[in-house]
Write an enzyme that holds these catalytic residues in place. Structure first.
Site, PDB file in Angstrom:
ATOM      1  N   TYR A 204       0.842  -1.206   0.000  1.00 32.51           N
ATOM      2  CA  TYR A 204       0.000   0.000   0.000  1.00 32.51           C
ATOM      3  C   TYR A 204       0.874   1.251   0.000  1.00 32.51           C
ATOM      4  CZ  TYR A 204      -4.324   2.507   1.263  1.00 32.51           C
ATOM      5  OH  TYR A 204      -5.437   3.299   1.270  1.00 32.51           O
TER       6      TYR A 204
ATOM      7  N   TYR B 201      -0.764   4.407 -10.423  1.00 35.85           N
ATOM      8  CA  TYR B 201      -1.742   3.579 -11.164  1.00 35.85           C
ATOM      9  C   TYR B 201      -3.175   3.959 -10.810  1.00 35.85           C
ATOM     10  CZ  TYR B 201      -4.544  -0.838 -10.525  1.00 35.85           C
ATOM     11  OH  TYR B 201      -5.524  -1.787 -10.395  1.00 35.85           O
TER      12      TYR B 201
END
Lengths: 384, 135
Positions: free
Chosen positions: A280, A328
């Protein structure tokens, strides 16, 4: 440990919804519906097969209940556990435990957010602390900026090492057609970008996009007849220590130390066995602290560790091969996308960015302000 | 806290003390753990035998950031390790932001009796610090 779900659950379907900027009027529920249809379709399952439902949201307080109504699912096992952005990795742990216990047969984990197109600014379900709110920290940027400042002070981590994370993650994004930001990026550009909350500039921060994801999990016996090579859960762990940043004992050590240890112990593996990491990343300091907390390097060594291209394409410790939350996709909560990319890497479906022969992957995240952590170790059939 | 005794809500105790220019914290009467923010139970041992104490208002900057927001001058946000052994968030005045560094000694300057009402957090007085003077 008796009762561990190791080898008792596998991922058989993963999908994103449309990502990026989906346009006004689309709801977070619409995106979850898209993702569900795509994930069930690639698995070869039908909606009627789903009897376990897992979701978290900043929009819907009863996340699994809300999305179940929209989708027309009446689960016999439901879980809206919300521990921040890593909730979906925790859901994977919970789903595996429920599958092992027979509490459900096909588990569906869902997320959706229109963080970019929804209007009304950044949406969060954070409860501001009366002991912090008067001082005007930007939530959560300033909390992580203070963590990065402390990491730099305590270990000598440099501004350039933080920027390295953004640069190498962008290099991965350039190989992912779905990535939101695909232009080349340099350390100088990151360091010299507009200051947001020192030491962070704009380019130390993740993108803000729309997006949703779905993950379908079932038991290995059921997975055998489905369309995708099953990706097995080898280990999982969770932990949380505090909610607000002033309650965190050491701003350079997250609860990921415990969630990671629990996951690796269950898997019977060590970081040296991992071929690819999906970690993350909301800010550049994340992968540095994650790699330390999970044991890929010593505490304080994360800055030098990520330097020299080690976590980028061709590096010996590939991290965030999809381009991560940095480049992304980051629709408010990112956790489900770590599972999606880890699964695709283990199936060998990642094209240009595929890690050759990847057998073991880690999907790891935190929630809140280093508050909660969840870790999953995933592997191919050969690793079970 | 005896059954039936009126409870002093810990957040109100904190805010009332701030209104009098003081930061309060707690120690546990059983395990001696220092705690901030004030609570009804010790976060270490679970005892309800918690004792409010006033802080001398001195400490050291543990970490810091400077927030750059549109429409206002950059401002610092710090976490301070107080000498009594607890940590708080605050801001340091009377020093340029660039001079507010990790490890610097600071002392309580004043408390602004802010009457802002936040829907979730309620009434919010605000303490501010300054670089610690000699003596």
């Amino acid at each position: 440990m008796d009762g561990d779900p190791r080898g008792k659950a596998c991922i058989v379907g993963v999908a994103e919804s449309d990502l990026g900027a989906v346009g006004a009027g689309v709801t977070a529920l619409d995106l979850q519906a898209q993702a569900m249809v795509r994930a069930l379709d690639e698995a070869g399952l039908r909606k009627a097969d789903v009897d376990g439902l897992f979701s978290a949201s900043v929009y819907y307080q009863m996340a699994s209940v809300e999305v179940a109504e929209y989708l027309g699912i009446r689960p016999r096992y439901t879980d809206s556990t919300t521990v921040g952005g890593c909730s979906f990795i925790a859901h994977l742990h919970h789903a595996a435990t429920a599958l092992r216990a027979g509490a459900c047969d096909v588990a569906l984990i869902l997320y959706g957010s229109t963080q970019r197109s929804g209007g009304g600014g950044f949406t969060t379900n954070a409860n501001p602390s009366p002991y912090e709110l008067p001082y005007g920290p930007r939530m959560p940027i300033s909390m992580y900026a203070m963590s990065a400042a402390r990491h730099m002070h305590q270990y000598g981590t440099t501004r350039e090492q933080l920027a390295e994370v953004a640069v190498q993650t962008r290099a991965w994004a350039r190989m992912n057609p779905k990535a939101f930001m695909r232009d080349p990026l340099t350390v100088e550009e990151v360091v010299n970008a507009r200051a947001i909350s020192e030491p962070f500039t704009l380019l130390d921060c993740c993108v803000v996009t729309d997006g949703g994801g779905a993950v379908v999990v079932t038991r290995p016996d059921r997975a055998r007849d489905l369309r995708q090579a099953p990706v097995h859960l080898l280990g999982a762990g969770e932990a949380h220590w505090h909610r607000h940043i002033h309650q965190m004992p050491d701003l350079t050590v997250s609860a990921g130390v415990e969630s990671g240890r629990r996951a690796f112990e269950m898997a019977g593996l060590t970081p040296g066995d991992v071929d690819v990491c999906e970690l993350y990343d909301a800010f550049t300091v994340f992968p540095i602290v994650h790699l330390e907390d999970l044991g890929f390097c010593g505490k304080g060594e994360g800055g030098p560790f990520v330097s020299g291209g080690r976590i980028g394409p061709g590096g010996d410790c590939p991290v965030n091969t999809n381009g991560g939350g940095m480049s992304y996709c980051h629709p408010g909560m990112y956790g489900i996308f770590t599972i999606i990319e880890a699964t695709r890497q283990l199936r060998g479906q990642c094209g240009d960015r595929q890690i050759e022969g990847a057998e073991v992957a880690v999907a790891h995240g935190v929630g809140g302000v280093w508050s909660a952590a969840a870790t999953a170790i995933l592997g191919t059939a050969a690793t079970v | 806290m005896a059954d039936g005794a009126a409870m002093l809500p810990p957040l109100k105790a904190y805010q009332d003390a701030l209104d009098n220019g003081e930061i309060i914290y707690q120690t546990c009467g059983d395990c001696e753990r220092v705690a901030f923010y004030p609570r009804l139970v010790c976060p270490e041992c679970g005892s309800t035998n918690v004792v409010y104490k006033p802080s001398a208002g001195k400490g050291e900057v543990y970490t810091r950031t400077v927030v750059h927001a549109r429409g206002r001058d950059p401002y610092n946000v710090v976490l301070i390790d107080m000498d009594e052994g607890f940590r708080i968030m605050s801001t340091v005045e009377d020093a340029p932001n660039d001079d507010v560094r990790i490890g610097m000694r600071v002392e309580l300057k004043t408390v602004y009796p802010v009457e802002e009402v936040d829907a979730k957090a309620g009434r919010l007085p605000k303490h501010v610090f300054r670089p610690q003077g000699d003596g």
